[in-house]
Design a protein around this motif. Structure first.
Motif, PDB file in Angstrom:
ATOM      1  N   LEU A   1     -98.937 -35.628 -83.893  1.00  0.00           N
ATOM      2  CA  LEU A   1    -100.304 -36.111 -83.746  1.00  0.00           C
ATOM      3  C   LEU A   1    -100.854 -35.657 -82.403  1.00  0.00           C
ATOM      4  CD1 LEU A   1    -100.035 -39.781 -85.052  1.00  0.00           C
ATOM      5  CD2 LEU A   1    -100.942 -37.783 -86.249  1.00  0.00           C
ATOM      6  N   THR A   2    -102.051 -35.065 -82.415  1.00  0.00           N
ATOM      7  CA  THR A   2    -102.715 -34.623 -81.196  1.00  0.00           C
ATOM      8  C   THR A   2    -104.206 -34.529 -81.450  1.00  0.00           C
ATOM      9  OG1 THR A   2    -102.728 -32.956 -79.428  1.00  0.00           O
ATOM     10  CG2 THR A   2    -102.495 -32.143 -81.687  1.00  0.00           C
ATOM     11  N   SER A   3    -104.984 -34.510 -80.385  1.00  0.00           N
ATOM     12  CA  SER A   3    -106.435 -34.361 -80.546  1.00  0.00           C
ATOM     13  C   SER A   3    -106.862 -32.905 -80.505  1.00  0.00           C
ATOM     14  CB  SER A   3    -107.180 -35.159 -79.463  1.00  0.00           C
ATOM     15  OG  SER A   3    -106.799 -34.684 -78.180  1.00  0.00           O
ATOM     16  N   ALA A   4    -106.049 -32.050 -79.865  1.00  0.00           N
ATOM     17  CA  ALA A   4    -106.408 -30.625 -79.745  1.00  0.00           C
ATOM     18  C   ALA A   4    -105.230 -29.828 -79.201  1.00  0.00           C
ATOM     19  CB  ALA A   4    -107.603 -30.471 -78.804  1.00  0.00           C
ATOM     20  N   LYS A   5    -105.299 -28.521 -79.353  1.00  0.00           N
ATOM     21  CA  LYS A   5    -104.308 -27.635 -78.747  1.00  0.00           C
ATOM     22  C   LYS A   5    -104.392 -27.813 -77.231  1.00  0.00           C
ATOM     23  CE  LYS A   5    -103.012 -22.799 -78.361  1.00  0.00           C
ATOM     24  NZ  LYS A   5    -103.286 -21.428 -78.829  1.00  0.00           N
ATOM     25  N   GLY A   6    -103.248 -27.950 -76.581  1.00  0.00           N
ATOM     26  CA  GLY A   6    -103.205 -28.145 -75.138  1.00  0.00           C
ATOM     27  C   GLY A   6    -103.308 -29.602 -74.708  1.00  0.00           C
ATOM     28  N   ALA A   7    -103.591 -30.490 -75.638  1.00  0.00           N
ATOM     29  CA  ALA A   7    -103.693 -31.926 -75.342  1.00  0.00           C
ATOM     30  C   ALA A   7    -102.323 -32.576 -75.546  1.00  0.00           C
ATOM     31  CB  ALA A   7    -104.734 -32.571 -76.257  1.00  0.00           C
ATOM     32  N   PRO A   8    -102.162 -33.809 -75.068  1.00  0.00           N
ATOM     33  CA  PRO A   8    -100.899 -34.518 -75.338  1.00  0.00           C
ATOM     34  C   PRO A   8    -100.670 -34.663 -76.843  1.00  0.00           C
ATOM     35  CG  PRO A   8    -102.169 -35.688 -73.674  1.00  0.00           C
ATOM     36  CD  PRO A   8    -103.058 -34.611 -74.229  1.00  0.00           C
ATOM     37  N   ALA A   9     -99.411 -34.552 -77.230  1.00  0.00           N
ATOM     38  CA  ALA A   9     -99.025 -34.683 -78.642  1.00  0.00           C
ATOM     39  C   ALA A   9     -97.863 -35.654 -78.740  1.00  0.00           C
ATOM     40  CB  ALA A   9     -98.630 -33.323 -79.200  1.00  0.00           C
ATOM     41  N   ALA A  10     -97.719 -36.287 -79.889  1.00  0.00           N
ATOM     42  CA  ALA A  10     -96.621 -37.231 -80.115  1.00  0.00           C
ATOM     43  C   ALA A  10     -95.954 -36.926 -81.443  1.00  0.00           C
ATOM     44  CB  ALA A  10     -97.149 -38.668 -80.112  1.00  0.00           C
ATOM     45  N   LEU A  11     -94.634 -36.934 -81.431  1.00  0.00           N
ATOM     46  CA  LEU A  11     -93.870 -36.743 -82.658  1.00  0.00           C
ATOM     47  C   LEU A  11     -93.739 -38.094 -83.359  1.00  0.00           C
ATOM     48  CD1 LEU A  11     -92.174 -34.828 -84.441  1.00  0.00           C
ATOM     49  CD2 LEU A  11     -90.188 -35.505 -83.074  1.00  0.00           C
ATOM     50  N   GLN A  12     -93.973 -38.090 -84.665  1.00  0.00           N
ATOM     51  CA  GLN A  12     -93.882 -39.295 -85.497  1.00  0.00           C
ATOM     52  C   GLN A  12     -92.824 -39.061 -86.571  1.00  0.00           C
ATOM     53  OE1 GLN A  12     -96.145 -41.968 -84.823  1.00  0.00           O
ATOM     54  NE2 GLN A  12     -96.589 -40.665 -83.080  1.00  0.00           N
ATOM     55  N   GLY A  13     -92.188 -40.115 -87.032  1.00  0.00           N
ATOM     56  CA  GLY A  13     -91.234 -40.007 -88.125  1.00  0.00           C
ATOM     57  C   GLY A  13     -90.075 -40.967 -87.948  1.00  0.00           C
ATOM     58  N   ALA A  14     -88.923 -40.596 -88.499  1.00  0.00           N
ATOM     59  CA  ALA A  14     -87.715 -41.410 -88.387  1.00  0.00           C
ATOM     60  C   ALA A  14     -86.510 -40.501 -88.542  1.00  0.00           C
ATOM     61  CB  ALA A  14     -87.692 -42.490 -89.463  1.00  0.00           C
ATOM     62  N   VAL A  15     -85.409 -40.897 -87.889  1.00  0.00           N
ATOM     63  CA  VAL A  15     -84.152 -40.159 -87.990  1.00  0.00           C
ATOM     64  C   VAL A  15     -83.078 -41.149 -88.422  1.00  0.00           C
ATOM     65  CG1 VAL A  15     -82.479 -38.728 -86.770  1.00  0.00           C
ATOM     66  CG2 VAL A  15     -84.890 -38.596 -86.144  1.00  0.00           C
ATOM     67  N   THR A  16     -82.376 -40.819 -89.512  1.00  0.00           N
ATOM     68  CA  THR A  16     -81.330 -41.685 -90.058  1.00  0.00           C
ATOM     69  C   THR A  16     -79.986 -40.982 -89.979  1.00  0.00           C
ATOM     70  OG1 THR A  16     -82.885 -42.725 -91.573  1.00  0.00           O
ATOM     71  CG2 THR A  16     -80.554 -42.933 -92.117  1.00  0.00           C
ATOM     72  N   ASN A  17     -78.972 -41.716 -89.544  1.00  0.00           N
ATOM     73  CA  ASN A  17     -77.610 -41.215 -89.492  1.00  0.00           C
ATOM     74  C   ASN A  17     -76.829 -41.861 -90.630  1.00  0.00           C
ATOM     75  OD1 ASN A  17     -74.983 -40.485 -88.930  1.00  0.00           O
ATOM     76  ND2 ASN A  17     -74.942 -41.379 -86.885  1.00  0.00           N
ATOM     77  N   ARG A  18     -76.463 -41.074 -91.634  1.00  0.00           N
ATOM     78  CA  ARG A  18     -75.695 -41.585 -92.773  1.00  0.00           C
ATOM     79  C   ARG A  18     -74.193 -41.510 -92.531  1.00  0.00           C
ATOM     80  NH1 ARG A  18     -78.796 -37.621 -94.746  1.00  0.00           N
ATOM     81  NH2 ARG A  18     -76.950 -36.546 -95.486  1.00  0.00           N
ATOM     82  N   GLY A  19     -73.796 -40.991 -91.370  1.00  0.00           N
ATOM     83  CA  GLY A  19     -72.383 -40.807 -91.069  1.00  0.00           C
ATOM     84  C   GLY A  19     -71.721 -42.057 -90.521  1.00  0.00           C
ATOM     85  N   THR A  20     -70.440 -41.909 -90.153  1.00  0.00           N
ATOM     86  CA  THR A  20     -69.658 -43.025 -89.630  1.00  0.00           C
ATOM     87  C   THR A  20     -69.531 -42.985 -88.109  1.00  0.00           C
ATOM     88  OG1 THR A  20     -67.642 -41.754 -90.009  1.00  0.00           O
ATOM     89  CG2 THR A  20     -68.327 -43.284 -91.755  1.00  0.00           C
ATOM     90  N   ASP A  21     -70.045 -41.928 -87.475  1.00  0.00           N
ATOM     91  CA  ASP A  21     -70.024 -41.808 -86.019  1.00  0.00           C
ATOM     92  C   ASP A  21     -71.445 -41.647 -85.506  1.00  0.00           C
ATOM     93  OD1 ASP A  21     -67.174 -41.801 -85.828  1.00  0.00           O
ATOM     94  OD2 ASP A  21     -67.168 -39.684 -86.422  1.00  0.00           O
ATOM     95  N   ALA A  22     -71.694 -42.121 -84.283  1.00  0.00           N
ATOM     96  CA  ALA A  22     -73.008 -41.947 -83.663  1.00  0.00           C
ATOM     97  C   ALA A  22     -73.273 -40.452 -83.464  1.00  0.00           C
ATOM     98  CB  ALA A  22     -73.049 -42.673 -82.328  1.00  0.00           C
ATOM     99  N   VAL A  23     -74.544 -40.085 -83.453  1.00  0.00           N
ATOM    100  CA  VAL A  23     -74.925 -38.684 -83.286  1.00  0.00           C
ATOM    101  C   VAL A  23     -76.148 -38.604 -82.375  1.00  0.00           C
ATOM    102  CG1 VAL A  23     -76.399 -38.628 -85.345  1.00  0.00           C
ATOM    103  CG2 VAL A  23     -75.363 -36.524 -84.532  1.00  0.00           C
ATOM    104  N   THR A  24     -76.230 -37.524 -81.599  1.00  0.00           N
ATOM    105  CA  THR A  24     -77.402 -37.268 -80.762  1.00  0.00           C
ATOM    106  C   THR A  24     -78.169 -36.120 -81.386  1.00  0.00           C
ATOM    107  OG1 THR A  24     -76.286 -38.034 -78.768  1.00  0.00           O
ATOM    108  CG2 THR A  24     -78.209 -36.616 -78.471  1.00  0.00           C
ATOM    109  N   VAL A  25     -79.457 -36.349 -81.613  1.00  0.00           N
ATOM    110  CA  VAL A  25     -80.330 -35.325 -82.197  1.00  0.00           C
ATOM    111  C   VAL A  25     -81.248 -34.820 -81.092  1.00  0.00           C
ATOM    112  CG1 VAL A  25     -82.066 -34.833 -83.954  1.00  0.00           C
ATOM    113  CG2 VAL A  25     -80.278 -36.522 -84.407  1.00  0.00           C
ATOM    114  N   SER A  26     -81.220 -33.508 -80.841  1.00  0.00           N
ATOM    115  CA  SER A  26     -82.124 -32.883 -79.877  1.00  0.00           C
ATOM    116  C   SER A  26     -83.323 -32.352 -80.641  1.00  0.00           C
ATOM    117  CB  SER A  26     -81.442 -31.726 -79.150  1.00  0.00           C
ATOM    118  OG  SER A  26     -80.359 -32.213 -78.393  1.00  0.00           O
ATOM    119  N   LEU A  27     -84.517 -32.569 -80.088  1.00  0.00           N
ATOM    120  CA  LEU A  27     -85.758 -32.136 -80.740  1.00  0.00           C
ATOM    121  C   LEU A  27     -86.505 -31.189 -79.812  1.00  0.00           C
ATOM    122  CD1 LEU A  27     -86.394 -35.747 -81.747  1.00  0.00           C
ATOM    123  CD2 LEU A  27     -86.187 -33.938 -83.435  1.00  0.00           C
ATOM    124  N   THR A  28     -86.872 -30.024 -80.350  1.00  0.00           N
ATOM    125  CA  THR A  28     -87.567 -29.003 -79.583  1.00  0.00           C
ATOM    126  C   THR A  28     -88.797 -28.566 -80.351  1.00  0.00           C
ATOM    127  OG1 THR A  28     -85.437 -28.225 -78.741  1.00  0.00           O
ATOM    128  CG2 THR A  28     -87.315 -26.761 -78.442  1.00  0.00           C
TER     129      THR A  28
END
Length: 165
Positions: A61-88
């Motif tokens: 979500l953003t108002s324009a190119k070059g403006a602040p933006a925010a990532l929206q959504g959800a991340v689910t871990n179906r595994g048995t160990d904790a996991v770190t997700v990097s987002l780029t």
């Protein structure tokens, strides 16, 4: 006796017809995949699977190119160990999300983890978003970029910080 045979014959024919109709109707699900059993993106964002991690409804979500933006959504871990997700986003690392085993972490919204960055694409475009986990590898998606036109997103679009005096 003739009447009894005739009645029995009608019942057998009727039972056979009912049986054939039942087989014909169930044949549709036997030969075609049931669409509602497939995972899909139920809203404006994208869905992705990366090993034990599932990302749901990813969008920017953003108002324009070059403006602040925010990532929206959800991340689910179906595994048995904790996991770190990097987002780029493009070439800019926007953050990491630690997801415990069998849990979901919300991104953005009113209660989720805030991940903001500078938008490289305007609303209406798509922007590359890479998800990476150690065990699951990495995956790049073309995530939709939206603005606050839709009422559900109007209050979630980040605004520029006032310039320091």
């Amino acid at each position: 006796m003739i009447r009894a045979r005739s009645s029995l014959r009608h019942r057998l024919v009727a039972a056979a017809v009912v049986g054939l109709v039942a087989v014909a109707l169930t044949g549709c699900s036997a030969t075609n995949e049931i669409t509602t059993a497939k995972a899909y993106s139920a809203s404006d964002g994208l869905r992705a699977e990366l090993g034990d991690v599932t990302a749901e409804n990813l969008l920017v979500l953003t108002s324009a190119k070059g403006a602040p933006a925010a990532l929206q959504g959800a991340v689910t871990n179906r595994g048995t160990d904790a996991v770190t997700v990097s987002l780029t986003a493009g070439a800019v690392k926007i953050g990491t999300v630690r997801v415990a085993a069998a849990t979901t972490v919300l991104l953005g919204g009113d209660t989720g983890k805030t991940l903001t960055f500078t938008a490289t694409d305007p609303p209406g475009a798509v922007t590359p978003l890479t998800l990476e986990t150690g065990a699951g590898g990495s995956l790049t998606l073309s995530v939709p970029v939206l603005d606050g036109t839709l009422p559900a997103y109007a209050t979630l679009v980040p605004t520029p910080s006032p310039a320091a005096s």
